[in-house]
Design an enzyme around this catalytic site. Structure first.
Site, PDB file in Angstrom:
ATOM      1  N   ASP A 216      46.097  34.387  44.853  1.00 29.36           N
ATOM      2  CA  ASP A 216      46.989  34.714  43.900  1.00 29.36           C
ATOM      3  C   ASP A 216      47.160  33.095  43.579  1.00 29.36           C
ATOM      4  OD1 ASP A 216      48.847  36.023  41.623  1.00 29.36           O
ATOM      5  OD2 ASP A 216      50.571  36.294  42.454  1.00 29.36           O
TER       6      ASP A 216
ATOM      7  N   GLU B  89      42.435  35.817  42.111  1.00 34.19           N
ATOM      8  CA  GLU B  89      42.572  36.610  41.358  1.00 34.19           C
ATOM      9  C   GLU B  89      42.469  35.362  39.629  1.00 34.19           C
ATOM     10  OE1 GLU B  89      46.134  38.658  38.857  1.00 34.19           O
ATOM     11  OE2 GLU B  89      46.453  37.908  40.862  1.00 34.19           O
TER      12      GLU B  89
ATOM     13  N   ASP C 249      53.999  37.781  45.250  1.00 30.07           N
ATOM     14  CA  ASP C 249      52.547  36.537  45.130  1.00 30.07           C
ATOM     15  C   ASP C 249      51.658  36.647  45.794  1.00 30.07           C
ATOM     16  OD1 ASP C 249      53.035  34.533  42.760  1.00 30.07           O
ATOM     17  OD2 ASP C 249      54.636  34.795  44.506  1.00 30.07           O
TER      18      ASP C 249
END
Length: 158
Positions: free
Chosen positions: A7, A66, A139
């Site tokens: 992420d 992501e 996260d």
């Protein structure tokens, strides 16, 4: 198969290592943190070095990142975009294949609803991996969800 979920961020980049099998297993997770008082180039270098070390230690076969999604702050989007670029270069130098998932794909895969909120995704990560608590910080949980998305989208690659 060992899957690395990422992420991206500049202050915090979440990461999660998941073993892909009939029931995915969480191996390790965490965050790469950079210092606000450092110049951006130094923060990006920290991100590169720490990600390289994670790859070396856990030897994943694939990385899942992501995709960037921002609709308000262009400055933040640009900085996160730079972090994503560093992540992609690091993965390329490590000869690690990469796939990207949008937030909607991740939410759909984990919760079954592409507009799910962050809390729903985190609770499903906890449930799917049979954890005692939601991985922190957020996260890291998001990175684990990204790795799980790969596991669920590609069942034939176990």
């Amino acid at each position: 198969m060992i899957v690395l979920g990422i992420d991206p961020g500049i202050a915090l980049t979440g990461w999660g290592i998941v073993k892909k099998q009939a029931e995915p297993q969480l191996i390790k997770y965490g965050c790469i943190r950079t210092k606000k008082d450092q110049p951006l180039n130094q923060r990006l270098l920290t991100l590169y070095k720490e990600l390289k070390q994670i790859i070396k230690q856990y030897q994943p076969q694939i990385a899942c990142v992501e995709k960037l999604f921002f609709n308000t702050n262009a400055k933040t989007a640009l900085t996160v975009g730079e972090a994503r670029g560093v992540i992609k270069v690091c993965l390329a130098f490590q000869q690690l294949p990469m796939v990207e998932f949008t937030p909607i794909q991740i939410k759909n895969s984990i919760v079954g609803y592409g507009r799910a909120d962050k809390n729903q995704v985190q609770n499903m990560v906890k449930a799917l991996l049979k954890l005692d608590h939601i991985p922190q910080p957020d996260d890291a949980a998001d990175a684990i969800a990204t790795a799980l998305t790969y596991c669920f989208y590609n069942p034939e690659l176990a």
